[in-house]
Structure formats: structure tokens, C-alpha cells
Design a protein around this motif. Structure first.
Motif: not given
Length: 373
Positions: A342-360
Motif C-alpha cells: 500500500l505504501l510503496r506503490d498502491r497509494g499513487a495508483v489510486h491517487g491518494m498520496a505519493d508514498t512511493a518516495k518514502l525511504l525503506d
């Protein structure tokens, strides 16, 4: 006898009708989307063998084997019934007798089974808080030769329910497979919401993949209901669910009792996570960079609003985050199998938030915090 017996239910989230897809209902039609079965598994000298048998006992939650007489007993919570299977360890296995455990208007709710030395079956009735003694007559049974009748002997209630009368009645409705709830009594609320949680599946309804939502601790103060927010009140949601299940419908009193039970169920127990990681994750969640609090705020972590997000729904209701660790998969369509996904890519897919930029490390901290909600 080197054999294990496992009760389970088989679910079909996408149903067919006339060679096409059935829409608008997951309970209608000739076949039920959930069936109940026993798996007979060979172990030891009989390893790698498996035989499946379908049974009519709904939510088979308890088994007991009488090794002297080779009878297996299976209790169905949803049908309030007990099934006898004769010669259970032999190739000549056969269905024996079956009985309903309800005593008039008092339901049993069988949740435990044991066999007494004389062959009688002792059933723990979780609804009536009592032990019921059942004897199946059997012409080959030396304790009751020549008889085929069934005798029930309910015991006294051992302790009172912690619920109010309406909440307790709602609990019984939640677990019961009845025509009022679903067509031909093929489903109960507990079929998809075991322990008032979720089955972890995404069902195909109205040509949308909609995952089963967690209910425990998420009902009060989280309206509107359904993934599209189409039902303004809990009672509206229960009524529309019965229609989807193809049931005759509950009356107003029954609906209120079912709602009272769901409102009384506490949230699930949260896992323990490293306090420092949780604190760092909370800071990320509360901070302006991600904007989580703009939608997931308050006691239930929801703004109770509908939002236009990328996906198959025109609008999506903001789900509560209470009990998040026990509610995988995530999003209305179940497209995120884990919180990390959810945090790595699906948030961006669903247009919720750009969480893909978060560090590990940030993903790990935010996950730790979310799992404690």
C-alpha cells in the motif's frame, strides 16, 4: 488411524450465470457462493491422500471422534445442527443421523463437541451458555440396541451473556444461516465476516472487485457505509446487504438487534510494535508531507466523506483504519496485499498520496504505527 479431518468453507468470489457473470448479488441463484466441506487427509503411512466431502453443516466449528464406535461428529454453528458420520476411518464411510440442536426458540450455537464414555455427544452451546447431551440411536450401538431415534437433553445455562438481550439476539442472527439473511439459508453474515472480521477476499459485485471489510470496532461513527458510501446508516447497509444475499429480509426489530450487536463488538487486539518505530511512524502520519490526517482523522481515523479516486468506483468512502493489521488486503478492491505494498506503490495508483518516495526505514516506521491503530 493416521487420518486428519479438517472442516473448511470454499468460497467463489466470482459467480457465473448462464455462461456469463452474475451481477448485483453474491447470494442469489441456484448455487451458493460458499459451500462447507470436510477434508479427510491421510498422514503417516497414508500420506499425500485427500478426500473432500461436502456437508450441510454451516460454519463447521467443532469436531469429535468416537474411536470406540468409529463415529465422527460435526457441529454446524450457522445451521445449529450436529451430523453423525459413521465408519469415519474406513473406506465404507457413510453419513449417519443429523439433528437440530435448537430447543424451541432457544438456539444452541454449537462451538465445541466431545464424546462421553457411553457414546453420548456433549455439545457446548455458545448461545445458550449450556452443555447439551445428544444421543443418536443406532441399531448397532450396544448402549441403545435396535433404536434409531435421537434424544436431546439440554443442561442449565452456566453463565449469563455479557451482552444485552438485543445485542445477544443480534449475535445469533449474525451467525445464523437463514432464509431471511440469504437465499435458501446458504449464507450467514459470519460466512464472510468470521469473528466479525473479514475473509480476506475481494468479491465481484456489480462488476466491481470489492473486498470484505473488517467490522469489529469499525461500525460506530464511520457512516456512510459500503465502499462507495451509498448507505447513509448502518440499518440501511444491513438491509441492502440482505438484498444482495437474496434473503427475504429481516424485520425492523431484527435489523436493530443485528445493528446493536455490531456496534457492541470491540476492536481487534492490536500487535505490539517497537515503540520508537511507532513514534516515528506517527510523526510521518501526522505530518503535512503525506497528508494522511486530511482524510484519516478522529477516533475512527476517517473523515466520513466520499472522494473521487483513481479506480473502478465513481466515489470511494474513506475507510476507518481501526484494526488495520487484521484487515488485509487493502483498498476497496483488495489490490494491496500488504501495508508495505500500500505504501510503496498502491497509494499513487489510486491517487491518494505519493508514498512511493518514502525511504525503506520510513515505510517500516509508518507500517509499525498503522498496525497499532
Amino acid at each position: 488411524d493416521h487420518q486428519a479431518v479438517v472442516p473448511f468453507q470454499r468460497e467463489t468470489p466470482v459467480q457465473q450465470k448462464g455462461g456469463g457473470e452474475r451481477v448485483s448479488s453474491y447470494g442469489g441463484g441456484a448455487e451458493a457462493p460458499i459451500i462447507h466441506e470436510l477434508a479427510f487427509l491421510g498422514v503417516g503411512d497414508h500420506k499425500d491422500t485427500q478426500v473432500i466431502a461436502q456437508i450441510s453443516q454451516h460454519q463447521p466449528r467443532a469436531l469429535a471422534w468416537d474411536g470406540v464406535r468409529d463415529n465422527l461428529y460435526v457441529a454446524g454453528l450457522g445451521t445449529d445442527s450436529l451430523l453423525q458420520i459413521q465408519r469415519a476411518s474406513q473406506v465404507t464411510i457413510a453419513a449417519g443421523m443429523e439433528t437440530t440442536l435448537a430447543n424451541g426458540a432457544t438456539k444452541c450455537g454449537p462451538d465445541g463437541v466431545a464424546v462421553a464414555d457411553d457414546g453420548a455427544v456433549l455439545v457446548w452451546c455458545s448461545f445458550s451458555r449450556s452443555v447439551e447431551r445428544v444421543r443418536f440411536g443406532d441399531a448397532t450401538d450396544p448402549a441403545a440396541p435396535g433404536t434409531r431415534d435421537t434424544k436431546l437433553a439440554p443442561g442449565p445455562s452456566l453463565l449469563p451473556s455479557a451482552l444485552t438481550a438485543d445485542e445477544h439476539a443480534g449475535m445469533e442472527l449474525f451467525a445464523s444461516a437463514s432464509p431471511e439473511v440469504s437465499r435458501r439459508g446458504g449464507l450467514a453474515c459470519a460466512s464472510c465476516h468470521p469473528e466479525v472480521r473479514a475473509d480476506g477476499l475481494s468479491w465481484r459485485i456489480d462488476k466491481h472487485e470489492l473486498q470484505t471489510p473488517l467490522l469489529a470496532g469499525r461500525v460506530v461513527g464511520t457512516h456512510p457505509y459500503k465502499w462507495d458510501g451509498g448507505d447513509p446508516t448502518l440499518r440501511d447497509s444491513l438491509t441492502s446487504t440482505m438484498k444482495r444475499l437474496g434473503g427475504n429480509g429481516l424485520d425492523a426489530k431484527q435489523t436493530s438487534m443485528l445493528a446493536a450487536y455490531l456496534e457492541a463488538v470491540p476492536a481487534v487486539r492490536t500487535p505490539t510494535r517497537e515503540p520508537a518505530a511507532v513514534a516515528r511512524g506517527k510523526a510521518l502520519f501526522d505530518g503535512p508531507a503525506l497528508g494522511c490526517r486530511s482524510c484519516h482523522d478522529g477516533k475512527s481515523y476517517t473523515d466520513q466523506e466520499r472522494h473521487k479516486l483513481a479506480g473502478t468506483l465513481a466515489e470511494s468512502d474513506t475507510p476507518s483504519l481501526v484494526g488495520l493489521a487484521a484487515s488485509a488486503p487493502y483498498y476497496h478492491d483488495g489490490s494491496a496485499a500488504t501495508l508495505e505494498a500500500l505504501l510503496r506503490d498502491r497509494g499513487a495508483v489510486h491517487g491518494m498520496a505519493d508514498t512511493a518516495k518514502l525511504l525503506d526505514k520510513q515505510v517500516a516506521d509508518l507500517t509499525a504505527f498503522l498496525e497499532t491503530l
